[in-house]
Motif scaffolding. Structure first.
Motif, PDB file in Angstrom:
ATOM      1  N   LEU A  76      28.866 -14.775 -13.281  1.00 31.54           N
ATOM      2  CA  LEU A  76      28.085 -14.905 -12.122  1.00 31.54           C
ATOM      3  C   LEU A  76      27.187 -15.938 -12.136  1.00 31.54           C
ATOM      4  N   ASP A  77      26.636 -16.315 -13.402  1.00 28.91           N
ATOM      5  CA  ASP A  77      25.761 -17.333 -13.419  1.00 28.91           C
ATOM      6  C   ASP A  77      26.393 -18.727 -12.750  1.00 28.91           C
ATOM      7  N   ARG A  78      27.746 -18.663 -12.905  1.00 31.75           N
ATOM      8  CA  ARG A  78      28.177 -20.131 -12.347  1.00 31.75           C
ATOM      9  C   ARG A  78      28.094 -20.289 -10.909  1.00 31.75           C
TER      10      ARG A  78
ATOM     11  N   LYS B  49      24.703 -23.572 -28.013  1.00 31.42           N
ATOM     12  CA  LYS B  49      24.192 -22.373 -28.597  1.00 31.42           C
ATOM     13  C   LYS B  49      22.875 -22.198 -28.579  1.00 31.42           C
ATOM     14  N   VAL B  50      22.481 -20.796 -28.040  1.00 26.84           N
ATOM     15  CA  VAL B  50      21.062 -20.290 -27.800  1.00 26.84           C
ATOM     16  C   VAL B  50      20.631 -19.777 -28.847  1.00 26.84           C
ATOM     17  N   LEU B  51      21.429 -19.074 -29.554  1.00 25.15           N
ATOM     18  CA  LEU B  51      21.077 -18.172 -30.657  1.00 25.15           C
ATOM     19  C   LEU B  51      22.163 -18.461 -31.897  1.00 25.15           C
TER      20      LEU B  51
ATOM     21  N   GLY C 292       7.037 -17.245 -30.006  1.00 30.35           N
ATOM     22  CA  GLY C 292       8.059 -18.402 -30.421  1.00 30.35           C
ATOM     23  C   GLY C 292       8.015 -19.312 -29.058  1.00 30.35           C
ATOM     24  N   ALA C 293       8.327 -20.660 -29.431  1.00 33.70           N
ATOM     25  CA  ALA C 293       7.942 -21.649 -28.386  1.00 33.70           C
ATOM     26  C   ALA C 293       9.106 -21.311 -27.193  1.00 33.70           C
ATOM     27  N   SER C 294       8.666 -22.012 -26.082  1.00 34.13           N
ATOM     28  CA  SER C 294       9.492 -21.732 -24.888  1.00 34.13           C
ATOM     29  C   SER C 294      10.681 -22.212 -25.085  1.00 34.13           C
ATOM     30  N   GLY C 295      11.976 -21.415 -24.742  1.00 27.97           N
ATOM     31  CA  GLY C 295      13.384 -21.841 -24.722  1.00 27.97           C
ATOM     32  C   GLY C 295      13.669 -21.613 -26.042  1.00 27.97           C
ATOM     33  N   SER C 296      13.066 -20.917 -27.070  1.00 28.19           N
ATOM     34  CA  SER C 296      13.620 -20.625 -28.350  1.00 28.19           C
ATOM     35  C   SER C 296      14.743 -19.484 -28.347  1.00 28.19           C
ATOM     36  N   GLY C 297      14.784 -18.786 -27.145  1.00 30.97           N
ATOM     37  CA  GLY C 297      15.736 -17.722 -27.212  1.00 30.97           C
ATOM     38  C   GLY C 297      15.461 -16.365 -27.244  1.00 30.97           C
ATOM     39  N   LYS C 298      13.847 -16.111 -26.843  1.00 33.73           N
ATOM     40  CA  LYS C 298      13.582 -14.761 -26.911  1.00 33.73           C
ATOM     41  C   LYS C 298      14.174 -13.991 -25.673  1.00 33.73           C
ATOM     42  N   SER C 299      13.823 -14.321 -24.585  1.00 37.66           N
ATOM     43  CA  SER C 299      14.612 -13.439 -23.439  1.00 37.66           C
ATOM     44  C   SER C 299      16.169 -13.256 -23.595  1.00 37.66           C
ATOM     45  N   THR C 300      16.627 -14.411 -24.475  1.00 38.51           N
ATOM     46  CA  THR C 300      18.392 -13.945 -24.440  1.00 38.51           C
ATOM     47  C   THR C 300      18.449 -12.857 -25.241  1.00 38.51           C
ATOM     48  N   ILE C 301      17.771 -12.790 -26.251  1.00 36.08           N
ATOM     49  CA  ILE C 301      17.710 -11.405 -27.193  1.00 36.08           C
ATOM     50  C   ILE C 301      17.781 -10.133 -26.495  1.00 36.08           C
TER      51      ILE C 301
ATOM     52  N   ALA D 240       6.455 -12.112 -25.729  1.00 35.19           N
ATOM     53  CA  ALA D 240       5.339 -12.270 -25.151  1.00 35.19           C
ATOM     54  C   ALA D 240       4.613 -13.570 -25.680  1.00 35.19           C
ATOM     55  N   HIS D 241       3.701 -14.222 -24.857  1.00 35.50           N
ATOM     56  CA  HIS D 241       3.025 -15.646 -25.262  1.00 35.50           C
ATOM     57  C   HIS D 241       1.699 -15.046 -25.693  1.00 35.50           C
ATOM     58  N   ARG D 242       1.193 -13.793 -25.149  1.00 28.73           N
ATOM     59  CA  ARG D 242      -0.236 -13.690 -25.411  1.00 28.73           C
ATOM     60  C   ARG D 242      -0.354 -12.859 -26.748  1.00 28.73           C
TER      61      ARG D 242
ATOM     62  N   MET E 237      12.762 -16.243 -18.315  1.00 31.37           N
ATOM     63  CA  MET E 237      14.034 -16.847 -18.804  1.00 31.37           C
ATOM     64  C   MET E 237      14.307 -17.955 -17.489  1.00 31.37           C
ATOM     65  N   ASN E 238      14.585 -19.001 -18.118  1.00 32.87           N
ATOM     66  CA  ASN E 238      15.522 -19.701 -16.871  1.00 32.87           C
ATOM     67  C   ASN E 238      16.842 -19.554 -16.641  1.00 32.87           C
ATOM     68  N   ARG E 239      16.924 -19.587 -15.309  1.00 30.04           N
ATOM     69  CA  ARG E 239      18.364 -19.391 -14.872  1.00 30.04           C
ATOM     70  C   ARG E 239      18.753 -20.577 -14.161  1.00 30.04           C
TER      71      ARG E 239
ATOM     72  N   GLY F 146      25.797 -18.516 -26.807  1.00 34.97           N
ATOM     73  CA  GLY F 146      25.460 -19.528 -25.799  1.00 34.97           C
ATOM     74  C   GLY F 146      25.754 -19.244 -24.354  1.00 34.97           C
ATOM     75  N   TYR F 147      25.034 -19.526 -23.436  1.00 32.73           N
ATOM     76  CA  TYR F 147      25.467 -19.380 -21.888  1.00 32.73           C
ATOM     77  C   TYR F 147      26.535 -20.524 -21.642  1.00 32.73           C
ATOM     78  N   GLY F 148      26.479 -21.579 -22.209  1.00 33.57           N
ATOM     79  CA  GLY F 148      27.810 -22.460 -22.013  1.00 33.57           C
ATOM     80  C   GLY F 148      28.225 -22.809 -23.438  1.00 33.57           C
TER      81      GLY F 148
ATOM     82  N   ASP G 294       9.843  -8.582 -20.684  1.00 33.03           N
ATOM     83  CA  ASP G 294       9.997  -9.803 -20.863  1.00 33.03           C
ATOM     84  C   ASP G 294       8.681 -10.671 -20.382  1.00 33.03           C
ATOM     85  N   GLU G 295       7.799 -10.785 -21.179  1.00 34.01           N
ATOM     86  CA  GLU G 295       6.610 -11.475 -20.595  1.00 34.01           C
ATOM     87  C   GLU G 295       6.221 -10.916 -19.557  1.00 34.01           C
ATOM     88  N   PRO G 296       5.721  -9.767 -19.434  1.00 33.25           N
ATOM     89  CA  PRO G 296       5.108  -8.901 -18.216  1.00 33.25           C
ATOM     90  C   PRO G 296       3.778  -9.418 -17.642  1.00 33.25           C
TER      91      PRO G 296
HETATM   92  N1  LIG Z   1      21.424 -17.918 -17.389  1.00 34.78           N
HETATM   93  C1  LIG Z   1      21.288 -19.138 -18.115  1.00 34.78           C
HETATM   94  N2  LIG Z   1      22.322 -19.933 -18.168  1.00 34.78           N
HETATM   95  C2  LIG Z   1      22.367 -21.021 -18.856  1.00 34.78           C
HETATM   96  N3  LIG Z   1      21.332 -21.355 -19.790  1.00 34.78           N
HETATM   97  C3  LIG Z   1      20.090 -20.370 -19.745  1.00 34.78           C
HETATM   98  C4  LIG Z   1      19.988 -19.388 -18.875  1.00 34.78           C
HETATM   99  N4  LIG Z   1      19.023 -18.456 -19.479  1.00 34.78           N
HETATM  100  C5  LIG Z   1      18.521 -19.203 -20.399  1.00 34.78           C
HETATM  101  N5  LIG Z   1      19.157 -20.397 -20.775  1.00 34.78           N
HETATM  102  C6  LIG Z   1      18.760 -21.530 -21.634  1.00 34.78           C
HETATM  103  O1  LIG Z   1      18.663 -20.835 -22.958  1.00 34.78           O
HETATM  104  C7  LIG Z   1      17.813 -21.204 -23.750  1.00 34.78           C
HETATM  105  C8  LIG Z   1      16.882 -19.950 -24.060  1.00 34.78           C
HETATM  106  O2  LIG Z   1      16.272 -19.310 -23.049  1.00 34.78           O
HETATM  107  P1  LIG Z   1      15.434 -18.220 -23.087  1.00 34.78           P
HETATM  108  O3  LIG Z   1      15.097 -17.889 -21.708  1.00 34.78           O
HETATM  109  O4  LIG Z   1      16.067 -16.971 -24.008  1.00 34.78           O
HETATM  110  O5  LIG Z   1      14.213 -18.892 -23.909  1.00 34.78           O
HETATM  111  P2  LIG Z   1      12.861 -18.115 -24.202  1.00 34.78           P
HETATM  112  O6  LIG Z   1      12.325 -18.333 -25.332  1.00 34.78           O
HETATM  113  O7  LIG Z   1      12.734 -16.608 -23.472  1.00 34.78           O
HETATM  114  O8  LIG Z   1      11.827 -19.068 -23.185  1.00 34.78           O
HETATM  115  P3  LIG Z   1      10.731 -18.839 -22.180  1.00 34.78           P
HETATM  116  O9  LIG Z   1       9.613 -18.192 -23.461  1.00 34.78           O
HETATM  117  O10 LIG Z   1      10.128 -20.021 -21.816  1.00 34.78           O
HETATM  118  O11 LIG Z   1      11.064 -17.615 -21.309  1.00 34.78           O
HETATM  119  C9  LIG Z   1      16.873 -22.161 -22.892  1.00 34.78           C
HETATM  120  O12 LIG Z   1      17.345 -23.484 -23.279  1.00 34.78           O
HETATM  121  C10 LIG Z   1      17.498 -22.117 -21.459  1.00 34.78           C
HETATM  122  O13 LIG Z   1      17.419 -22.973 -20.827  1.00 34.78           O
END
Ligand SMILES: Nc1ncnc2c1ncn2[C@@H]1O[C@H](COP(=O)(O)OP(=O)(O)OP(=O)(O)O)[C@@H](O)[C@H]1O
Length: 615
Positions: free
Chosen positions: A125-127, A379-381, A398-407, A557-559, A1-3, A374-376, A526-528
């Motif tokens: 805290l993210d801020r 909307k992420v989900l 799913g694709a990168s950034g689709s919200g998997k880690s957020t779940i 997972a991606h694999r 997950m991107n932070r 949404g983090y801000g 999370d994608e260990p």
């Molecule tokens: N802490 C955060 N603050 C702001 N935006 C975030 C944060 N974490 C994730 N995001 C954004 O939320 C969206 C979903 O992120 P998430 O990490 O859930 O995707 P993902 O499907 O797990 O991607 P990946 O497979 O690349 O890890 C992305 O656009 C990401 O940039």
């Protein structure tokens, strides 16, 4: 997950009412130390009296000398000696007790600040950049607390000194004392124009300093990337730019401080001249003796010093206010679990909740009911509906950034949904204190975080009360025991900062051992294996297989190899679940999951079979 982390800019122009509030809160920081303050004030009172005593002994000595009075001289010297010894004793006690008070009060404040930081909502805290938080903890907290400690005592002791000395001088000569008072009153007046300017400038300086610290921290933590991409010259250029920006604020502050702090000196010198000339005139007129003029000279310095300290105190208070504002900004952040539906669950109420209702995460289904998040602002989900069955493996692809880690983060209760609810069985997640909820969850991320310390400690963090046998068993299950036993100090080997001396696979197996020792009811992966090469992946997969057996597991997972055998797969796209089912069902559907799996097979073929089952 991107932070993404940002340094929060401190608003520079605080309205007076807000500054007043900050000041009152700063004063409240001193409340628990009233007893200490009383002792220090008593010492300050004795010290003020010794100052008067010194002036009087000087007067007696000079008068005895000018009158050729040997016995008067001896008496004056004895009096002076007693005063000097008392003064030294008081100063010793004062320095010692003040130091003790500073250590005690600062560490207590830092402790409550750390407690807040550890319990604050992730979204808040993210801020903040971590360097900014460190600076608030290491610089702002001590500066605010020490500022108020020192300033309270200084204020009282300076006032006492001024009162004692003026009373003494009035007893010597009224007109000369009056002139002294007028000149001393000029000291704070010349300071006034500088004080509010300095407050604003100090806030600005502090904010730039934090940004600098964040920049340096990033440059150090990204040392590998910096070298790999030869970023050093660019970073140095950026740093020079930042230093220049810092100077544009720092130089005017130094200028204002230089003028502001030194203006009173000019007034004091003028005052000394006045005492000498008017005092001399009074001596010629026979209205006072020479000793009294000498006492006046000493006292003038002893009065003007505290008066200018009082004026500087105001300037310094501006810096404390700026630091206090940074401190209270963190202290005011909401603790997680303190939702309107369940106020106070982050604190002691959680303990009570724990003993009565301790939930075992993963024993019941986890249900997302129309969850949007949404983090801000973005909307992420969106209106997510899903169900995690107990005892089963549920995968998210799913694709990168689709919200998997957020779940996963929402399941961890690190964040709360903006809309909709998450349930554990029929219990809404937000009504369970986060600490209780997480007590039976283990989380393994793509980049495992290891703490500075020993290998043993890093595993035991999973369950600090675990026995040594349990920690070793966890390491064996995670396939890291043999590696540990080959290390020079075995389990007591120090791993260094963030475990950077270990390979990715070793770090991951340590974090799996940490998850094992926790004995979780719910396992979040999370994608260990995403960051590992195929050899390490295989070893880690073995460890994971053991960890996952008979546990509710949610895996991102991606694999294909990781998700293929999952009991249920959710396929995500842009924050929505677009397909779900078993691997066979999804392949039969010939939809997006199928397309992604096929793309993986092609990649695998292109790579000559090296990327087994990866897409
Ligand atoms: N802490 C955060 N603050 C702001 N935006 C975030 C944060 N974490 C994730 N995001 C954004 O939320 C969206 C979903 O992120 P998430 O990490 O859930 O995707 P993902 O499907 O797990 O991607 P990946 O497979 O690349 O890890 C992305 O656009 C990401 O940039």
């Amino acid at each position: 997950m991107n932070r993404i982390t940002n340094t929060v800019a401190t608003p520079l122009d605080e309205p007076p009412a807000a500054a007043q509030r900050t000041f009152i809160r700063l004063l409240q920081l001193g409340k628990p130390y009233t007893g200490w303050y009383i002792i220090l004030c008593v010492l300050a009172a004795v010290s003020s009296l010794t100052t008067v005593g010194l002036a009087e002994s000087l007067r007696r000595i000079i008068n005895a000398a000018t009158n050729h009075n040997t016995s008067g001289l001896t008496a004056g010297m004895t009096f002076a000696a007693v005063i000097v010894i008392t003064d030294a004793g008081v100063h010793f006690l004062n320095t010692y007790l003040s130091g003790l008070l500073e250590i005690k009060s600062t560490s207590k404040l830092q402790m409550s600040m750390l407690t807040r930081m550890l319990n604050v909502r992730m979204k808040d805290l993210d801020r903040y950049h971590s360097a900014d938080l460190i600076s608030r903890m290491n610089d702002s907290a001590p500066a605010a607390q020490q500022g108020i400690n020192r300033k309270t005592i200084e204020l009282i002791s300076n006032l006492l000194q001024i009162i004692c000395l003026l009373t003494y001088l009035l007893s010597l000569q009224f007109a000369l004392t009056l002139g002294t008072i007028i000149i001393c009153a000029l000291v704070p007046l010349v300071m006034l124009p500088f004080t509010s300017r300095l407050r604003t400038m100090n806030e600005q300086r502090q904010s730039i300093e934090s940004a600098q610290q964040a920049f340096i921290q990033d440059s150090m933590q990204g040392a590998e990337v910096v070298r790999a991409f030869s970023l050093a010259p660019r970073l140095l250029r950026q740093f020079t730019g930042r230093a220049r920006q810092f100077n544009t604020v720092h130089v005017p502050v130094s200028r204002v401080e230089a003028v502001g702090y030194n203006m009173p000196l000019a007034v004091i010198l003028g005052g000394l001249l006045y005492v000498l000339s008017y005092g001399g005139y009074l001596v010629i007129g026979g209205r006072i003796d020479v000793g009294a003029v000498a006492a006046f000279l000493i006292c003038f310095e002893q009065i003007s010093n505290p008066v200018s300290r009082l004026a500087n105190l105001w300037t310094e208070l501006q810096a404390s206010l700026a630091q206090g504002k940074r401190l209270f900004e963190i202290m005011d952040l909401t603790e997680e679990g303190n939702s309107p539906a369940n106020p106070g669950t982050a604190g002691h109420l959680a303990e009570a909740w724990d003993t009565v209702n301790r939930p075992v995460a993963g024993q019941q289904p986890i249900i997302f009911n129309n969850v949007s998040f949404g983090y801000g602002q973005t909307k992420v989900l969106t209106e997510t509906q899903l169900r995690i069955e107990p005892g089963k493996v549920t995968a998210f692809a799913g694709a990168s950034g689709s919200g998997k880690s957020t779940i996963l983060q929402l399941m961890l209760a690190a964040y709360v949904p903006d809309e909709g609810s998450i349930y554990h069985g029929s219990t809404p997640l937000h009504t369970i204190p986060p600490r209780s909820w997480r007590s039976r969850i283990a989380y393994v991320s793509q980049e495992p975080y290891l703490f500075s310390g020993t290998l043993y400690e890093n595993i035991a963090w999973g369950r600090p009360e675990a026995s040594r046998e349990e920690v070793i068993a966890a390491a064996q299950n995670a396939g890291i025991h043999e590696f540990i036993m080959r290390m020079p100090q075995e389990y007591s080997t120090l791993i260094g900062e963030r475990g950077l001396t270990l390979s990715g696979g070793e770090r991951q197996r340590l974090s799996i051992a940490r998850a094992f020792v926790r004995e979780p009811g719910l396992l979040l992966l999370d994608e260990p294996t995403a960051a590992l090469d195929s050899h390490n992946e295989e070893i880690v997969q073995q460890a994971l297989k053991a960890l996952m057996s008979n546990r509710t597991t949610v895996v991102v997972a991606h694999r294909l190899s990781t998700i293929k055998y999952a009991d249920h797969i959710y396929f995500m796209e842009a924050g929505a679940i677009v397909e779900q089912g078993t691997h066979m069902e999804l392949m039969a559907l010939q939809g997006k999951y199928h397309a992604m799996a096929q793309a993986g097979v092609q990649t695998e073929a292109a790579a000559g079979g090296g990327l087994q089952n990866e897409y």
